[in-house]
Design a protein around this motif. Structure first.
Motif, short mmCIF file in Angstrom:
data_model
loop_
_atom_site.label_atom_id
_atom_site.label_comp_id
_atom_site.label_asym_id
_atom_site.label_seq_id
_atom_site.Cartn_x
_atom_site.Cartn_y
_atom_site.Cartn_z
N UNK A 1 0.74 -1.47 -0.03
CA UNK A 1 0.01 0.06 -0.14
C UNK A 1 0.84 1.10 -0.06
N UNK A 2 1.96 1.20 -0.30
CA UNK A 2 2.79 2.27 -0.48
C UNK A 2 3.46 2.33 -2.34
N UNK A 3 3.41 3.30 -2.92
CA UNK A 3 4.03 3.70 -4.09
C UNK A 3 5.23 4.62 -3.78
N UNK A 4 6.21 4.28 -4.50
CA UNK A 4 7.51 5.34 -4.28
C UNK A 4 7.73 5.88 -5.54
N UNK A 5 7.42 7.08 -5.97
CA UNK A 5 7.48 7.86 -6.96
C UNK A 5 8.73 8.70 -7.32
N UNK A 6 9.97 8.01 -8.10
CA UNK A 6 11.16 8.20 -8.07
C UNK A 6 11.15 9.56 -9.31
N UNK A 7 12.02 10.36 -9.21
CA UNK A 7 12.06 11.44 -10.24
C UNK A 7 10.90 12.06 -10.45
N UNK A 8 10.44 12.55 -9.47
CA UNK A 8 9.20 13.22 -9.24
C UNK A 8 9.26 14.55 -8.32
N UNK A 9 9.32 15.70 -8.95
CA UNK A 9 9.38 16.80 -8.50
C UNK A 9 8.09 17.26 -7.70
#
Length: 546
Positions: free
Chosen positions: A148-156
């Motif tokens: 239930x966790x989304x990690x959004x890399x390269x997201x400003x």
């Protein structure tokens, strides 16, 4: 984009702790909370400074926090710092350390035999085996185990989204395709650092020549003040001295980040003219290592040289004081030859050291106290640990000041809620870590990591605990009745939609409808919303008296 219950901005100490504690608390309370962890950097970078620091912690053998730190904070800030916040950190720091240890981080317990610590910890401090990187990798490993966790890399992160009454409803981000997206959530934790990587903000708040300050860790380039700017846009208050920053003396030859030369007290530091410019023995090591670094940057062209002799090096090496760098010190049998290796004027350095040695008094040299072994007649004099530099071989490090973090940030309460300019919490907005303002004038050290971890933990836990709680803006269940009379014509706003009303003189209360003075309305609103707060959201009404 998907809807979440929480968005966390930043994946350092504060952000990782907020995310993991939200997930764990939701699981413990059997809640189906979803969180998005937003990080502007790449997944392999572990951005900010968290992964690079040695993460020294002001803790004793039982992981108890230094009880004198709050007094140091009050002294150096001249009473400006938030003492309630400091008390909260003191009360929660041990719980934080035990939590991190329970997650798998191994602490090194260090009994210091040579450096006089101002900490009230029994000459003891703690650091994670593997430094900050070990903490971040450990926390992230646990986070990645949750579906239930989304990690959004390269997201400003660009802007906070609010409803028309100012409560948080999400975050606008720019992804690596260059386009803007909205992420929906009623709660946001800002944990994305200060403005070390934003030269415009450094010039605006700190002043001239800040562009000359290298960053102590490469990940700091991502700390561009995004969290601070977003919070200011929605009316956040501020704290901390905005012209203040924490800097450290670093070996300028080093090929690794955070290559601090800690031991300025145990020799002399000269500028490029081979002149001393700071009282190296003014106070304890940790109480002065920041101020000498700032002085080197501010007034001495960023060119400094630490000089000592074999007496000191045999006492301290190997060890953390001089071995954080990956370079060996320059070494020579004479001061002249050492100056040549350091590429400074040999005659000028010989003159400075000769004058220093002649000015040292005869008191015993005692590293375990402010020994009063001082110089007389120099400008500046050295107040303590002024031991003559006479025993060959002689050693030197070329040093410059590196920027570690900025002081100014958003104002929060002890629950990590962001406060508005009139000191009330902004609904749904939290902040933790170095983007929250606390320090004024000086930074009493070995606490920044602890406060980031601690208030990240508190923020994530609080959001999870309150998840699903009812708001007057969102629910009419479990209501209590309040009666109000109209003193003037009243406009009921959209927030009343769906809330039950009983009106003897008005059949139905409709949103965006005016009702004349003299009528009264009974509003059924959810507990525990107090009646006295209703005039803040419905204008021109007062409690009805029959």
């Amino acid at each position: 984009m998907d809807k979440y219950d929480l968005i966390v901005v930043g994946s350092g100490f504060a952000g990782s702790m907020a995310t993991l504690n939200f997930l764990e608390t939701c699981k413990k309370l059997n809640k189906n909370g979803r969180v998005a962890l937003v990080e502007v950097g790449r997944s392999d970078e572990r951005c900010g400074a968290s992964r690079w620091t040695m993460a020294y912690l002001r803790l004793d053998k039982d992981l108890r926090f230094d009880e004198d730190w709050k007094h140091e904070m009050k002294m150096v800030s001249k009473g400006e710092t938030d003492m309630e916040y400091c008390e909260k950190l003191g009360a929660e720091a041990q719980n934080t350390a035990l939590y991190v240890q329970d997650k798998g981080v191994k602490f090194v317990h260090h009994d210091e035999e040579n450096v006089l610590l101002e900490f009230k910890t029994g000459q003891h401090f703690v650091f994670p085996d593997g430094g900050g990187r070990a903490v971040i990798d450990c926390l992230m490993g646990h986070i990645q185990g949750y579906k239930n966790c989304d990690i959004l890399w390269e997201t400003e992160a660009r802007h906070l989204l609010t409803d028309r009454r100012g409560a948080i409803r999400g975050l606008q981000v720019r992804k690596k395709d260059g386009l803007l997206y909205d992420i929906n959530a009623p709660n946001v934790v800002l944990a994305c650092g200060g403005f070390e990587g934003n030269r415009e903000m450094l010039a605006k708040y700190v002043g001239r020549r800040t562009h000359e300050l290298p960053l102590i860790a490469p990940g700091l380039k991502y700390n561009r003040g995004a969290g601070l700017n977003m919070a200011l846009e929605v009316g956040a208050g501020t704290a901390g001295s905005f012209d203040g920053m924490h800097c450290e003396l670093v070996d300028k030859r080093a090929t690794k980040p955070d290559a601090v030369i800690w031991g300025h007290n145990y020799g002399i530091v000269v500028n490029e003219q081979c002149k001393r410019f700071y009282d190296e023995g003014k106070r304890h090591l940790f109480a002065t290592f920041e101020m000498i670094a700032l002085e080197l940057w501010r007034n001495h062209n960023q060119k400094g040289y630490f000089i000592t002799d074999d007496t000191i090096m045999k006492r301290f090496r190997p060890g953390w004081v001089f071995d954080t760098t990956d370079q060996e010190p320059e070494k020579a049998d004479t001061i002249h030859d050492l100056a040549v290796k350091l590429r400074i004027d040999p005659e000028a350095l010989e003159k400075t050291i000769s004058e220093f040695n002649a000015a040292c008094n005869d008191k015993p040299f005692d590293l375990m106290k402010l020994d009063g072994k001082a110089t007389t007649g120099l400008d500046p004099d050295k107040s303590n640990w002024a031991n003559p530099i006479v025993t060959a071989p002689f050693y030197g490090y070329p040093v410059e000041s590196h920027l570690t973090f900025t002081y100014g940030g958003v104002k929060t309460n002890t629950d990590a809620q962001v406060l508005s300019t009139n000191d009330v919490p902004i609904p749904g907005l939290y902040a933790a870590g170095e983007m929250t303002g606390l320090f004024y004038n000086e930074y009493p050290p070995a606490t920044s990591v602890l406060r980031s971890l601690t208030f990240g933990r508190l923020a994530g836990t609080k959001v999870a605990e309150e998840l699903g709680s009812k708001s007057i803006l969102r629910s009419a269940a479990d209501t209590v009745s309040f009666k109000y009379a109209f003193s003037t014509m009243v406009l009921f706003d959209d927030w009343l939609a769906g809330i039950s009303t009983v009106t003897p003189s008005v059949q139905h209360t409709q949103p965006k409808t005016f009702y004349p003075a003299g009528n009264w309305v009974e509003i059924k609103a959810p507990e525990p919303y107090p009646a006295k707060h209703l005039p803040h959201v419905v204008s021109s009404i007062h409690p009805y008296k029959s």
